[in-house]
Design a protein around this motif. Structure first.
Motif, PDB file in Angstrom:
ATOM      1  N   ARG A 140       1.036   4.118  -2.934  1.00  0.00           N
ATOM      2  CA  ARG A 140       0.772   5.525  -2.643  1.00  0.00           C
ATOM      3  C   ARG A 140       1.929   6.417  -3.121  1.00  0.00           C
ATOM      4  N   ARG A 141       3.149   5.946  -2.956  1.00  0.00           N
ATOM      5  CA  ARG A 141       4.318   6.739  -3.384  1.00  0.00           C
ATOM      6  C   ARG A 141       4.444   6.770  -4.887  1.00  0.00           C
ATOM      7  N   ARG A 171       0.840  -1.216   0.000  1.00  0.00           N
ATOM      8  CA  ARG A 171       0.000   0.000   0.000  1.00  0.00           C
ATOM      9  C   ARG A 171       0.869   1.258   0.000  1.00  0.00           C
TER      10      ARG A 171
END
Length: 113
Positions: free
Chosen positions: A110-111, A106
């Motif tokens: 997200r990055r 996750r």
């Protein structure tokens, strides 16, 4: 009166203390309690109350009983556990690895976005 105040050095309630002012003392029994370290505590109880089976020793804090030959055993203390120790009790290593991999995926998603 030399120097002044007649009630100097006294306070409210000060005065002779005795049985006449306080009333009669309740009849008492003094009971002996012994701990595992063989400390004796003599505790006064009113004659009309039930005497407890154990009493905390004022010298060492262990439980004390009325039987000198068989005092109650010292309580077993559990060592301090860290948060990680509690987590390891609830989850296996495989569960922990799966949760870590899920959280990392996750975070990477997200990055990357």
């Amino acid at each position: 009166m030399a120097g002044g105040n007649a009630i100097r050095g006294s306070r409210v309630g000060a005065g002779p203390m005795g049985e006449a002012e306080r009333g009669e003392a309740a009849p008492r029994n003094r009971i002996g309690f012994w701990c595992a370290n063989n400390h004796e505590s003599r505790v006064a109880f009113a004659t009309d109350v039930d005497v407890p089976e154990t009493w905390d020793c004022p010298r060492c804090g262990l439980p004390a009983g009325t039987d000198q030959q068989n005092p109650p055993p010292a309580p077993r203390t559990e060592p301090y556990k860290t948060h990680l120790a509690y987590v390891r009790e609830r989850r296996s290593d495989a569960d922990g690895d799966a949760l870590l991999e899920e959280a990392l995926s996750r975070l990477r998603a997200r990055r990357g976005a």
